[in-house]
Design a protein around this motif. Sequence first.
Motif, PDB file in Angstrom:
ATOM      1  N   GLY A   1       0.807  -1.211   0.000  1.00 24.04           N
ATOM      2  CA  GLY A   1       0.000   0.000   0.000  1.00 24.04           C
ATOM      3  C   GLY A   1       0.839   1.258   0.000  1.00 24.04           C
ATOM      4  O   GLY A   1       0.607   2.178  -0.779  1.00 24.04           O
ATOM      5  N   MET A   2       1.838   1.304   0.864  1.00 28.08           N
ATOM      6  CA  MET A   2       2.644   2.511   0.964  1.00 28.08           C
ATOM      7  C   MET A   2       3.544   2.703  -0.246  1.00 28.08           C
ATOM      8  O   MET A   2       3.884   3.826  -0.605  1.00 28.08           O
ATOM      9  CB  MET A   2       3.468   2.486   2.246  1.00 28.08           C
ATOM     10  CG  MET A   2       2.625   2.497   3.511  1.00 28.08           C
ATOM     11  SD  MET A   2       1.294   3.733   3.493  1.00 28.08           S
ATOM     12  CE  MET A   2       2.231   5.259   3.471  1.00 28.08           C
ATOM     13  N   LEU A   3       3.944   1.600  -0.890  1.00 31.39           N
ATOM     14  CA  LEU A   3       4.671   1.731  -2.149  1.00 31.39           C
ATOM     15  C   LEU A   3       3.763   2.381  -3.188  1.00 31.39           C
ATOM     16  O   LEU A   3       4.196   3.220  -3.980  1.00 31.39           O
ATOM     17  CB  LEU A   3       5.155   0.362  -2.632  1.00 31.39           C
ATOM     18  CG  LEU A   3       5.983   0.357  -3.919  1.00 31.39           C
ATOM     19  CD1 LEU A   3       7.237   1.210  -3.760  1.00 31.39           C
ATOM     20  CD2 LEU A   3       6.362  -1.076  -4.306  1.00 31.39           C
TER      21      LEU A   3
ATOM     22  N   LEU B   1       8.561  15.147  -3.706  1.00 34.29           N
ATOM     23  CA  LEU B   1       9.511  14.076  -3.419  1.00 34.29           C
ATOM     24  C   LEU B   1       9.782  13.970  -1.924  1.00 34.29           C
ATOM     25  O   LEU B   1       9.908  12.864  -1.383  1.00 34.29           O
ATOM     26  CB  LEU B   1      10.812  14.316  -4.181  1.00 34.29           C
ATOM     27  CG  LEU B   1      11.850  13.180  -4.132  1.00 34.29           C
ATOM     28  CD1 LEU B   1      11.248  11.887  -4.654  1.00 34.29           C
ATOM     29  CD2 LEU B   1      13.091  13.562  -4.933  1.00 34.29           C
ATOM     30  N   ARG B   2       9.845  15.106  -1.242  1.00 36.73           N
ATOM     31  CA  ARG B   2      10.072  15.080   0.200  1.00 36.73           C
ATOM     32  C   ARG B   2       8.882  14.465   0.929  1.00 36.73           C
ATOM     33  O   ARG B   2       9.048  13.709   1.892  1.00 36.73           O
ATOM     34  CB  ARG B   2      10.362  16.491   0.718  1.00 36.73           C
ATOM     35  CG  ARG B   2      11.711  17.030   0.261  1.00 36.73           C
ATOM     36  CD  ARG B   2      11.975  18.440   0.767  1.00 36.73           C
ATOM     37  NE  ARG B   2      12.098  18.493   2.227  1.00 36.73           N
ATOM     38  CZ  ARG B   2      12.513  19.576   2.882  1.00 36.73           C
ATOM     39  NH1 ARG B   2      12.833  20.677   2.206  1.00 36.73           N
ATOM     40  NH2 ARG B   2      12.604  19.563   4.181  1.00 36.73           N
ATOM     41  N   LEU B   3       7.679  14.775   0.475  1.00 34.15           N
ATOM     42  CA  LEU B   3       6.497  14.151   1.059  1.00 34.15           C
ATOM     43  C   LEU B   3       6.505  12.648   0.839  1.00 34.15           C
ATOM     44  O   LEU B   3       6.091  11.871   1.700  1.00 34.15           O
ATOM     45  CB  LEU B   3       5.227  14.752   0.445  1.00 34.15           C
ATOM     46  CG  LEU B   3       4.802  16.139   0.913  1.00 34.15           C
ATOM     47  CD1 LEU B   3       3.592  16.598   0.119  1.00 34.15           C
ATOM     48  CD2 LEU B   3       4.487  16.142   2.401  1.00 34.15           C
ATOM     49  N   ALA B   4       6.980  12.227  -0.324  1.00 33.93           N
ATOM     50  CA  ALA B   4       6.971  10.804  -0.670  1.00 33.93           C
ATOM     51  C   ALA B   4       7.966   9.994   0.141  1.00 33.93           C
ATOM     52  O   ALA B   4       7.900   8.762   0.152  1.00 33.93           O
ATOM     53  CB  ALA B   4       7.256  10.631  -2.164  1.00 33.93           C
ATOM     54  N   MET B   5       8.892  10.640   0.831  1.00 34.93           N
ATOM     55  CA  MET B   5       9.864   9.917   1.654  1.00 34.93           C
ATOM     56  C   MET B   5       9.192   9.157   2.789  1.00 34.93           C
ATOM     57  O   MET B   5       9.655   8.086   3.180  1.00 34.93           O
ATOM     58  CB  MET B   5      10.899  10.888   2.226  1.00 34.93           C
ATOM     59  CG  MET B   5      11.899  11.436   1.232  1.00 34.93           C
ATOM     60  SD  MET B   5      12.951  10.151   0.488  1.00 34.93           S
ATOM     61  CE  MET B   5      12.147   9.989  -1.121  1.00 34.93           C
ATOM     62  N   VAL B   6       8.100   9.702   3.320  1.00 38.09           N
ATOM     63  CA  VAL B   6       7.417   9.031   4.435  1.00 38.09           C
ATOM     64  C   VAL B   6       6.788   7.707   3.980  1.00 38.09           C
ATOM     65  O   VAL B   6       7.053   6.671   4.591  1.00 38.09           O
ATOM     66  CB  VAL B   6       6.376   9.960   5.080  1.00 38.09           C
ATOM     67  CG1 VAL B   6       5.584   9.215   6.161  1.00 38.09           C
ATOM     68  CG2 VAL B   6       7.066  11.178   5.700  1.00 38.09           C
TER      69      VAL B   6
ATOM     70  N   VAL C   1       7.417   1.519   3.201  1.00 41.20           N
ATOM     71  CA  VAL C   1       7.748   0.356   2.359  1.00 41.20           C
ATOM     72  C   VAL C   1       8.866  -0.456   3.004  1.00 41.20           C
ATOM     73  O   VAL C   1       8.876  -1.690   2.954  1.00 41.20           O
ATOM     74  CB  VAL C   1       8.170   0.829   0.944  1.00 41.20           C
ATOM     75  CG1 VAL C   1       8.647  -0.348   0.106  1.00 41.20           C
ATOM     76  CG2 VAL C   1       7.006   1.537   0.255  1.00 41.20           C
ATOM     77  N   ILE C   2       9.794   0.234   3.632  1.00 40.76           N
ATOM     78  CA  ILE C   2      10.909  -0.444   4.303  1.00 40.76           C
ATOM     79  C   ILE C   2      10.507  -0.914   5.694  1.00 40.76           C
ATOM     80  O   ILE C   2      10.767  -2.059   6.082  1.00 40.76           O
ATOM     81  CB  ILE C   2      12.118   0.512   4.409  1.00 40.76           C
ATOM     82  CG1 ILE C   2      12.548   0.977   3.014  1.00 40.76           C
ATOM     83  CG2 ILE C   2      13.284  -0.148   5.137  1.00 40.76           C
ATOM     84  CD1 ILE C   2      13.548   2.125   3.031  1.00 40.76           C
ATOM     85  N   GLY C   3       9.846  -0.044   6.446  1.00 41.38           N
ATOM     86  CA  GLY C   3       9.590  -0.317   7.849  1.00 41.38           C
ATOM     87  C   GLY C   3       8.521  -1.349   8.114  1.00 41.38           C
ATOM     88  O   GLY C   3       8.663  -2.166   9.046  1.00 41.38           O
TER      89      GLY C   3
ATOM     90  N   VAL D   1       9.969   4.828   8.236  1.00 41.56           N
ATOM     91  CA  VAL D   1      10.393   3.489   8.664  1.00 41.56           C
ATOM     92  C   VAL D   1       9.867   3.189  10.064  1.00 41.56           C
ATOM     93  O   VAL D   1       9.291   2.123  10.316  1.00 41.56           O
ATOM     94  CB  VAL D   1      11.936   3.371   8.630  1.00 41.56           C
ATOM     95  CG1 VAL D   1      12.380   2.057   9.273  1.00 41.56           C
ATOM     96  CG2 VAL D   1      12.450   3.451   7.194  1.00 41.56           C
ATOM     97  N   ALA D   2      10.057   4.126  10.986  1.00 39.76           N
ATOM     98  CA  ALA D   2       9.614   3.911  12.370  1.00 39.76           C
ATOM     99  C   ALA D   2       8.104   3.773  12.469  1.00 39.76           C
ATOM    100  O   ALA D   2       7.591   2.915  13.205  1.00 39.76           O
ATOM    101  CB  ALA D   2      10.103   5.065  13.247  1.00 39.76           C
ATOM    102  N   SER D   3       7.369   4.601  11.720  1.00 42.60           N
ATOM    103  CA  SER D   3       5.909   4.556  11.813  1.00 42.60           C
ATOM    104  C   SER D   3       5.325   3.320  11.131  1.00 42.60           C
ATOM    105  O   SER D   3       4.117   3.072  11.239  1.00 42.60           O
ATOM    106  CB  SER D   3       5.296   5.826  11.208  1.00 42.60           C
ATOM    107  OG  SER D   3       5.613   5.940   9.828  1.00 42.60           O
ATOM    108  N   GLY D   4       6.171   2.547  10.456  1.00 46.07           N
ATOM    109  CA  GLY D   4       5.697   1.289   9.887  1.00 46.07           C
ATOM    110  C   GLY D   4       5.174   0.322  10.931  1.00 46.07           C
ATOM    111  O   GLY D   4       4.378  -0.571  10.635  1.00 46.07           O
TER     112      GLY D   4
END
Length: 421
Positions: A158-160, A266-271, A276-278, A328-331
């Motif tokens: 979903g986050m991807l 792009l900065r917004l998309a970092m979250v 995707v990682i977390g 990542v942390a909020s994952g």
Amino acid sequence: MNHESKVSVSTPSGNQSSALNKTFVIAWLICAIFYFVQYALRSAPSIMQSEMIATLKISKVEMAAIIGLYFYSYAFFALVSGVLLDRIGPRFTASLGIILVVAGCILFCTGTIITAQSGRFLQGAGSGLAFTSAVFLATRGFPKKWLATAVGMTQCFGMLGGFMGQAVVSPIIKHQIMGWQTFWMVAAGVLAVIFFASVIITPRTREGKIDWTGLSHPYLVVLKNPQSYICAFIGAMMFMPTNVGNIAWGNQFLQEGLGSGTDTALRLAMVPLGWVIGCPILGYLSDVIGRRKPVVMGSIIAMGITGGFIVYLPEVMPPYIMGLLFGVASGAAMIPYTMIKEVNPDEVKGTATGVINFFVFVISAIMTNLFSMLIAHLISAEGGQLNLKVFQTADLIFVGGLILAFIMTIFVRETGSKAKA
């Protein structure tokens, strides 16, 4: 559900599987792809507003109202999705969700205000069935010890999609590679393919006449369990900084508060990229150590630290790093979704997922309104200027929410595989 029948599958009826079931895993993957696409469609309108406003001849306020219709229908259908999954099964529920989003995409781009409103409402309705259906299939397909990993992977999809909807769709529309109406028609075509795959692959989990009596029973079971409310509250507080802070107010924070330029999207998309990682990593970590609470509590602390750098010390760290680490942390916000299923009986697992999804989105919607009211009040106090100080003061709401989530995690029952019975 002990009265469910098996149809060409080996998963015990209604129970968490003890071994990998390939048929359900494939069905889960198809549903996860649907979740990916709908999440991209959820975030896509935010980067094509100017084009839509010009076509529909409406104001920015009216545009925001159309986009917001998504969350109302999403919250309601996320709630009813649980009873649909528990009573009818995932084949009908997931397929219904997909076809509703297909209809929503087609209506959304037809060029009138009424059809745009109707289309956005249908998109939210169908999307409300996506995540709960995917988690339901994961419960049947993956062994219990890997359930948190599977839920994390689902949210990863979903986050991807959310990342793609902001970072990839933006240049497509801005550079006129594809018109915004063409984009929605292409999305409808992609979802139509996913629909047929879902109907063909997803196993049936029921046979014969469906008993529609006692529809309230699954909800009563979940809502009478105090642990359900604790899990839902923790999840809602962990989601609040992303749903309210990043999605609703992130663009204004970067542009008005930090003076960001063309790199805002792009900065917004970092979250979401961090999610995707977390999501899968933290879910996997929770499964490996057999504990849910330490991972959740550690992630809440990490969210507080990284969020503090973003809002209160923006010049200390590189702009993209903190957003990624915060994501990542909020994952770990997905772990309460696993926990609420584990603190409730097997026959109401679908309902439990729908209940927590409903609570998370309703609380996010309420907090969005309260946060907006607070911002308006603070702007008046600052002489009508929206600046960094306004956001730093308002951000204390998120800080308080994370503190409350940490405290509630202390009291929630440990549901990991190594927890004492």
